[in-house]
Design a protein around this motif. Structure first.
Motif, PDB file in Angstrom:
ATOM      1  N   ASN A   1       0.831  -1.209   0.000  1.00 37.06           N
ATOM      2  CA  ASN A   1       0.000   0.000   0.000  1.00 37.06           C
ATOM      3  C   ASN A   1       0.866   1.260   0.000  1.00 37.06           C
ATOM      4  OD1 ASN A   1      -2.436  -1.342  -0.145  1.00 37.06           O
ATOM      5  ND2 ASN A   1      -2.702  -1.419   2.084  1.00 37.06           N
ATOM      6  N   GLU A   2       1.961   1.238   0.773  1.00 31.40           N
ATOM      7  CA  GLU A   2       2.882   2.373   0.782  1.00 31.40           C
ATOM      8  C   GLU A   2       3.498   2.567  -0.598  1.00 31.40           C
ATOM      9  OE1 GLU A   2       5.704   1.463   3.854  1.00 31.40           O
ATOM     10  OE2 GLU A   2       4.297   1.908   5.469  1.00 31.40           O
ATOM     11  N   LEU A   3       3.855   1.459  -1.252  1.00 33.02           N
ATOM     12  CA  LEU A   3       4.441   1.520  -2.591  1.00 33.02           C
ATOM     13  C   LEU A   3       3.435   2.083  -3.587  1.00 33.02           C
ATOM     14  CD1 LEU A   3       6.794   0.873  -4.496  1.00 33.02           C
ATOM     15  CD2 LEU A   3       5.855  -1.418  -4.731  1.00 33.02           C
ATOM     16  N   ARG A   4       2.192   1.611  -3.530  1.00 30.60           N
ATOM     17  CA  ARG A   4       1.153   2.128  -4.430  1.00 30.60           C
ATOM     18  C   ARG A   4       0.949   3.632  -4.229  1.00 30.60           C
ATOM     19  NH1 ARG A   4      -1.787  -2.678  -2.651  1.00 30.60           N
ATOM     20  NH2 ARG A   4      -1.541  -4.250  -4.263  1.00 30.60           N
ATOM     21  N   THR A   5       0.906   4.052  -2.980  1.00 29.91           N
ATOM     22  CA  THR A   5       0.726   5.476  -2.675  1.00 29.91           C
ATOM     23  C   THR A   5       1.895   6.294  -3.210  1.00 29.91           C
ATOM     24  OG1 THR A   5      -0.547   4.924  -0.695  1.00 29.91           O
ATOM     25  CG2 THR A   5       0.381   7.149  -0.812  1.00 29.91           C
TER      26      THR A   5
END
Length: 169
Positions: free
Chosen positions: A26-30
């Motif tokens: 999720n951090e990577l997607r953000t």
């Protein structure tokens, strides 16, 4: 043929904890979404046909550069896409904004398109940067630790601090 996939390094030091993996993803997607939004015009919609043209130019065309008229002919012959020259120039301008090609929509420059901009950058880099010469020049800065660190960073990453410009040229 299979579509190429992009892989991103993800820190997995925490083991194989599915909850932690989901948090990292999720951090990577953000981070990716924010990076895209910071690019000018990256959020504008693009006609789906343009994505096919971009894929074609990147994956199937072997030439490093072509004229706009040659691209127009190839698209018509290979993809059965017949764009007006004005539409094609608009598309190439968008590809240029996104870094997919090098196209300058100015008189006397708008007849050619560099389809492999990375190759162009490598060629230009070899003209302005001779690693052996610049590594020898760094010895001038052995007394100045900050300049030496900046020079070593430039040699390692290609990121030049503006304070080194006069020494480079």
């Amino acid at each position: 043929s299979r579509a190429p996939f992009s892989f991103f390094p993800v820190n997995v030091k925490g083991g194989h904890d599915p909850t932690r993996t989901q948090v990292v993803l999720n951090e990577l997607r953000t981070a990716l979404k924010l990076a895209m939004l910071h690019q000018l015009k990256a959020e504008e919609p693009v006609p789906i046909a343009w994505t096919r043209v971009c894929d074609y130019c990147n994956n199937e065309v072997k030439e490093l550069w072509m004229t706009v008229s040659d691209i127009k002919e190839r698209l018509k012959a290979d993809l059965k896409m017949d764009f007006s020259t004005e539409h094609l120039r608009k598309m190439l301008s968008k590809f240029n904004q996104l870094g997919a090609c090098l196209y300058i929509d100015e008189p006397h420059l708008n007849q050619h398109v560099v389809l492999k901009p990375k190759m162009m950058i490598e060629c230009v880099k070899s003209l302005i940067y001779d690693k052996a010469l610049h590594m020898r020049q760094q010895h001038r800065y052995q007394l100045d630790g900050i300049k030496l660190q900046l020079w070593q960073r430039f040699s390692r990453t290609g990121i030049l601090d503006t304070s080194l410009l006069k020494d480079l040229w």
